[in-house]
Design a protein around this motif. Structure first.
Motif, PDB file in Angstrom:
ATOM      1  N   PHE A 212      43.978  65.854 114.068  1.00 55.70           N
ATOM      2  CA  PHE A 212      44.117  65.549 112.642  1.00 55.70           C
ATOM      3  C   PHE A 212      43.078  64.510 112.236  1.00 55.70           C
ATOM      4  O   PHE A 212      43.013  63.416 112.798  1.00 55.70           O
ATOM      5  N   ILE A 213      42.263  64.865 111.263  1.00 56.78           N
ATOM      6  CA  ILE A 213      41.094  64.083 110.860  1.00 56.78           C
ATOM      7  C   ILE A 213      41.037  63.920 109.351  1.00 56.78           C
ATOM      8  O   ILE A 213      41.758  64.589 108.607  1.00 56.78           O
ATOM      9  N   ASN A 214      40.150  63.008 108.904  1.00 55.70           N
ATOM     10  CA  ASN A 214      39.868  62.903 107.469  1.00 55.70           C
ATOM     11  C   ASN A 214      38.645  63.765 107.149  1.00 55.70           C
ATOM     12  O   ASN A 214      38.101  64.452 108.033  1.00 55.70           O
ATOM     13  N   GLN A 215      38.215  63.731 105.917  1.00 55.05           N
ATOM     14  CA  GLN A 215      37.099  64.585 105.487  1.00 55.05           C
ATOM     15  C   GLN A 215      35.813  64.312 106.264  1.00 55.05           C
ATOM     16  O   GLN A 215      34.979  65.194 106.434  1.00 55.05           O
ATOM     17  N   LYS A 216      35.662  63.083 106.755  1.00 55.99           N
ATOM     18  CA  LYS A 216      34.457  62.717 107.499  1.00 55.99           C
ATOM     19  C   LYS A 216      34.519  63.136 108.962  1.00 55.99           C
ATOM     20  O   LYS A 216      33.572  62.908 109.719  1.00 55.99           O
ATOM     21  N   GLY A 217      35.644  63.732 109.343  1.00 57.05           N
ATOM     22  CA  GLY A 217      35.785  64.158 110.727  1.00 57.05           C
ATOM     23  C   GLY A 217      36.293  63.070 111.647  1.00 57.05           C
ATOM     24  O   GLY A 217      36.304  63.239 112.869  1.00 57.05           O
ATOM     25  N   GLN A 218      36.730  61.962 111.054  1.00 58.36           N
ATOM     26  CA  GLN A 218      37.244  60.841 111.848  1.00 58.36           C
ATOM     27  C   GLN A 218      38.755  60.980 112.040  1.00 58.36           C
ATOM     28  O   GLN A 218      39.439  61.587 111.217  1.00 58.36           O
ATOM     29  N   ARG A 219      39.249  60.408 113.127  1.00 55.12           N
ATOM     30  CA  ARG A 219      40.680  60.501 113.430  1.00 55.12           C
ATOM     31  C   ARG A 219      41.525  59.955 112.279  1.00 55.12           C
ATOM     32  O   ARG A 219      41.259  58.865 111.773  1.00 55.12           O
ATOM     33  N   LEU A 220      42.507  60.722 111.864  1.00 55.81           N
ATOM     34  CA  LEU A 220      43.418  60.281 110.816  1.00 55.81           C
ATOM     35  C   LEU A 220      44.264  59.132 111.355  1.00 55.81           C
ATOM     36  O   LEU A 220      44.725  59.165 112.504  1.00 55.81           O
ATOM     37  N   THR A 221      44.466  58.126 110.535  1.00 55.36           N
ATOM     38  CA  THR A 221      45.233  56.958 110.974  1.00 55.36           C
ATOM     39  C   THR A 221      46.719  57.135 110.686  1.00 55.36           C
ATOM     40  O   THR A 221      47.129  58.003 109.898  1.00 55.36           O
ATOM     41  N   LYS A 222      47.499  56.278 111.308  1.00 53.60           N
ATOM     42  CA  LYS A 222      48.938  56.239 111.049  1.00 53.60           C
ATOM     43  C   LYS A 222      49.194  55.999 109.564  1.00 53.60           C
ATOM     44  O   LYS A 222      50.054  56.646 108.958  1.00 53.60           O
ATOM     45  N   ASN A 223      48.422  55.088 108.977  1.00 50.52           N
ATOM     46  CA  ASN A 223      48.572  54.780 107.556  1.00 50.52           C
ATOM     47  C   ASN A 223      48.257  55.994 106.694  1.00 50.52           C
ATOM     48  O   ASN A 223      48.888  56.217 105.660  1.00 50.52           O
ATOM     49  N   GLY A 224      47.274  56.794 107.127  1.00 46.49           N
ATOM     50  CA  GLY A 224      46.913  57.997 106.375  1.00 46.49           C
ATOM     51  C   GLY A 224      48.057  58.984 106.302  1.00 46.49           C
ATOM     52  O   GLY A 224      48.307  59.589 105.245  1.00 46.49           O
ATOM     53  N   VAL A 225      48.760  59.177 107.407  1.00 46.54           N
ATOM     54  CA  VAL A 225      49.915  60.084 107.430  1.00 46.54           C
ATOM     55  C   VAL A 225      51.043  59.529 106.561  1.00 46.54           C
ATOM     56  O   VAL A 225      51.673  60.260 105.798  1.00 46.54           O
ATOM     57  N   GLN A 226      51.281  58.226 106.673  1.00 46.20           N
ATOM     58  CA  GLN A 226      52.350  57.603 105.888  1.00 46.20           C
ATOM     59  C   GLN A 226      52.085  57.734 104.388  1.00 46.20           C
ATOM     60  O   GLN A 226      53.008  58.001 103.614  1.00 46.20           O
ATOM     61  N   LEU A 227      50.829  57.554 103.985  1.00 46.59           N
ATOM     62  CA  LEU A 227      50.481  57.679 102.567  1.00 46.59           C
ATOM     63  C   LEU A 227      50.666  59.105 102.068  1.00 46.59           C
ATOM     64  O   LEU A 227      51.146  59.327 100.958  1.00 46.59           O
ATOM     65  N   PHE A 228      50.293  60.069 102.898  1.00 51.53           N
ATOM     66  CA  PHE A 228      50.473  61.477 102.523  1.00 51.53           C
ATOM     67  C   PHE A 228      51.945  61.790 102.285  1.00 51.53           C
ATOM     68  O   PHE A 228      52.314  62.393 101.263  1.00 51.53           O
ATOM     69  N   ILE A 229      52.817  61.369 103.209  1.00 52.25           N
ATOM     70  CA  ILE A 229      54.253  61.638 103.082  1.00 52.25           C
ATOM     71  C   ILE A 229      54.833  60.880 101.880  1.00 52.25           C
ATOM     72  O   ILE A 229      55.668  61.407 101.140  1.00 52.25           O
TER      73      ILE A 229
END
Length: 302
Positions: A212-229
């Motif tokens: 699971f990555i962001n648009q730049k191809g970098q690893r998605l963070t825990k905070n990124g998942v929390q914000l999505f939910i």
């Protein structure tokens, strides 16, 4: 010794012992808050520390809205600090002696079945209409959480080489307790992950290692998942509990609803003790009525 200096020395010691980044961050966060509180109270040296000063700090945390679980986490870290101070002969009395943990509400956070159905319909519809990076990724994240019971740290740490599509297995290298583990990969989830992988391979010249990555191809963070939910919950107007960790409870609930036994669920959820698994039963009774009706012990008796 200055209290601030003792904080720095303990963290250095914990780093040497090989504590995880998350554990070290917990100490740093606590000492940041605790140090400021000591400064306000005029407490600068370790010899000035008392049981009452620790109790007063914890009461101030409670007054500021800290929940029992947060208070207990802070107390456990302070206990470790106190033990270290004694071992290093910096103080000669336990500054946490007699301070007990607060009773916590350990009931599992239950996500309503209608909220899960609503979220999945929304994400699936969005994925079908937009066919975009975010719509495909977010749908895959949601069904991966529900379909595996992975904790959020485990999910974001996944690499593609951790997923064995041939033997239907997901290797968990960063699990709770720092033990390597694994969970089975269902056919349904394997199909969705394969689809997501194909999309990523088509989008990037070299496929990124993380699942699971962001648009730049970098690893998605825990905070990124929390914000999505969190955004999903707000967009759909969901009022009950709805968080990444709550999806793990959905995983357990649906195993119960689909008639898996406690031992099977314990293994799939990777609970160290079956008592942890057993506590879920009482909170899902209303969901299990259909199972009772189907296997009613009174049928044929009256």
């Amino acid at each position: 010794m200055l209290i601030e200096m003792s904080f720095k020395e303990l963290i250095a010691e914990k780093k040497y012992q090989g504590l995880t980044e998350n554990s070290l961050k917990s100490y740093e966060n606590l000492f940041n808050v605790l140090g400021k509180w000591f400064m306000q109270e005029g407490i600068e040296h370790t010899q000035d520390l008392t049981i009452n000063s620790i109790k007063s700090f914890l009461r101030s945390c409670m007054d500021n809205g800290n929940k029992p679980k947060t208070i207990n986490s802070k107390l456990k870290l302070i206990r470790a600090w106190s033990r270290w101070l004694i071992e290093e002969e910096i103080i000669d009395k336990d500054i946490c002696k007699g301070i007990k943990l607060i009773r916590e509400d350990d009931a599992p956070k239950i996500v309503r079945e209608e909220d899960i159905q609503l979220a999945l319909r929304h994400l699936k519809r969005k994925k079908r209409r937009e066919d975009s990076f975010y719509s495909i990724r977010n749908y895959t994240i949601m069904i991966s959480l529900i379909g595996t019971g992975l904790r959020i740290n485990e999910l974001v740490s996944l690499d593609w080489n951790d997923i064995d599509f041939i033997d239907s297995l997901i290797i968990i290298r960063k699990s709770k307790g720092r033990k390597q583990g694994s969970v089975p990969l269902s056919d349904i989830l394997a199909k969705e992950l394969t689809s997501w992988k194909a999309y990523v391979e088509n989008k990037y010249k070299d496929i990124p290692a993380p699942v699971f990555i962001n648009q730049k191809g970098q690893r998605l963070t825990k905070n990124g998942v929390q914000l999505f939910i969190k955004r999903l919950k707000q967009d759909l107007g969901i009022e009950g509990d709805f968080s990444p960790h709550a999806m793990r409870n959905v995983f357990i609930k649906r195993l119960l609803m689909n008639k898996a036994n406690l031992r099977e669920i314990q293994l799939l959820a990777r609970h160290s003790k079956i008592d942890v698994t057993r506590q879920y039963i009482g909170y899902f009774q209303h969901e299990l009525k259909e199972v009772l009706d189907e296997h009613d012990p009174l049928r044929g008796l009256i």
